[in-house]
Enzyme design. Structure first.
Site, PDB file in Angstrom:
ATOM      1  CB  SER A 123      78.460  42.956 -29.731  1.00 28.59           C
ATOM      2  OG  SER A 123      77.103  42.750 -30.182  1.00 28.59           O
ATOM      3  CG  ASP A 253      78.917  39.666 -36.763  1.00 27.49           C
ATOM      4  OD1 ASP A 253      77.775  39.491 -36.041  1.00 27.49           O
ATOM      5  OD2 ASP A 253      79.654  40.333 -35.832  1.00 27.49           O
ATOM      6  CG  HIS A 282      78.413  38.946 -32.923  1.00 27.19           C
ATOM      7  ND1 HIS A 282      78.485  40.038 -33.534  1.00 27.19           N
ATOM      8  CD2 HIS A 282      77.897  38.947 -31.863  1.00 27.19           C
ATOM      9  CE1 HIS A 282      78.384  40.955 -32.639  1.00 27.19           C
ATOM     10  NE2 HIS A 282      77.786  40.260 -31.561  1.00 27.19           N
TER      11      HIS A 282
END
Length: 302
Positions: A123, A253, A282
């Site tokens: 991320s 995601d 995610h």
């Protein structure tokens, strides 16, 4: 094995970036102090080829437990740090942007004299890896991995029509200021791990661990980091990277939608490989380490 509290005691003392302080024994952790006086907390376990893990917003090095234990067992040296303003690092009011994050990583890798390292970022951590490699080069790096990562750029603009509207990130900021504690329950209980999907196997422990990590950090740093992860353009960083890069992303995601991230990053990389995981969320490193970890190992060993 060192005493359970020994690492924490040493970690809080801090040292210059050229002389990291750490405990002795099987498990080590400590801090480096950057040029602006920020203490960066890190864990450093094992021996062998180093793997450096870069966590997402608003978490900490603890988010990599499943990967660090796995690769430690495979004979690797595993290192994870708390980004400035996050976890056990200094709750900074300034420097909460990608250039400084990358410089902090460079200070850490230099202090630990890491060579032939693998850098794995999830991320926001994926953006940190891209900016570190683009800004500081790959002399100390063998390969990199971007997982559910924010590059090339998240926010919608004329140049990036497929991005998320700025209003989405304004909403994040408003929720954080209004009630950070509740916001940091809502995110993991919902979209981060896909726990809002029908039939999802919800783990209350995972939700509370996300909350625990988030609340360890500083509200100002977390607020600033929303701009850093959403508005930073990593296009030129990705183009500069010379080493092989694996781009991993779940196609469900809900935090970093795949269409405007992973495939575009893979195309910009000189030696990029895209691996898409149908139905995964995610936070796939936590929900599906049985899938992610062997794939990471295969890429590292290839």
């Amino acid at each position: 094995m060192s005493r359970p509290d020994a690492g924490w005691a040493f970690a809080r003392r801090g040292r210059n970036a050229s002389s990291p302080q750490q405990t002795t024994g099987d498990d080590t952790m400590g801090t480096i102090t950057t040029k602006d006086g920020t203490e960066i907390f890190y864990k450093d376990w094992g021996t062998g080829q180093p793997i450096v893990f870069h966590h997402g917003w608003p978490l900490s090095a603890d988010d990599w437990d499943a990967q660090m234990m796995y690769f430690l067992g495979k004979g690797y040296r595993v290192i994870a740090h708390d980004r400035r303003g996050h976890g056990r690092s200094t709750q900074t009011a300034t420097g909460n942007e990608m250039d400084t994050y990358a410089d902090d990583v460079a200070a850490l890798t230099n202090a630990l004299d890491l060579k032939d390292a693998i850098h794995i970022g999830h991320s926001t951590g994926g953006g940190e890896v891209a900016r570190y490699l683009g800004r500081h080069g790959t002399a100390r790096v063998a390969k990199a991995v971007l997982i559910g990562a924010v590059p090339p750029i998240m926010v919608k603009s004329e140049k990036n029509p497929g991005g998320l509207p700025l209003e989405v990130f304004d909403g994040f900021r408003a929720a954080l200021v209004a009630n950070r504690a509740q916001f940091f329950l809502d995110v993991p209980a919902g979209p981060f791990y896909g726990f809002n999907r029908p039939g999802a196997k919800v783990s209350q422990g995972v939700i509370e661990n996300w909350w625990r990590q988030g609340m360890m950090g500083g509200a100002k740093a977390h607020y600033d980091c929303i701009k850093a992860f959403s508005e930073t353009d990593f296009t030129e960083d990705l183009k500069k990277i010379e080493v092989p890069v694996l781009v991993m992303h779940g196609d469900d995601d809900q935090i970093v939608p795949i269409a405007d991230s992973a495939p575009l990053s893979a195309k910009l990389l000189k030696h990029g490989t895209l691996k898409v995981y149908p139905g995964l969320p995610h936070g796939l490193c936590t929900t599906h380490p049985d899938i992610v970890n062997p794939d990471l190992l295969a890429f590292i060993q290839a």
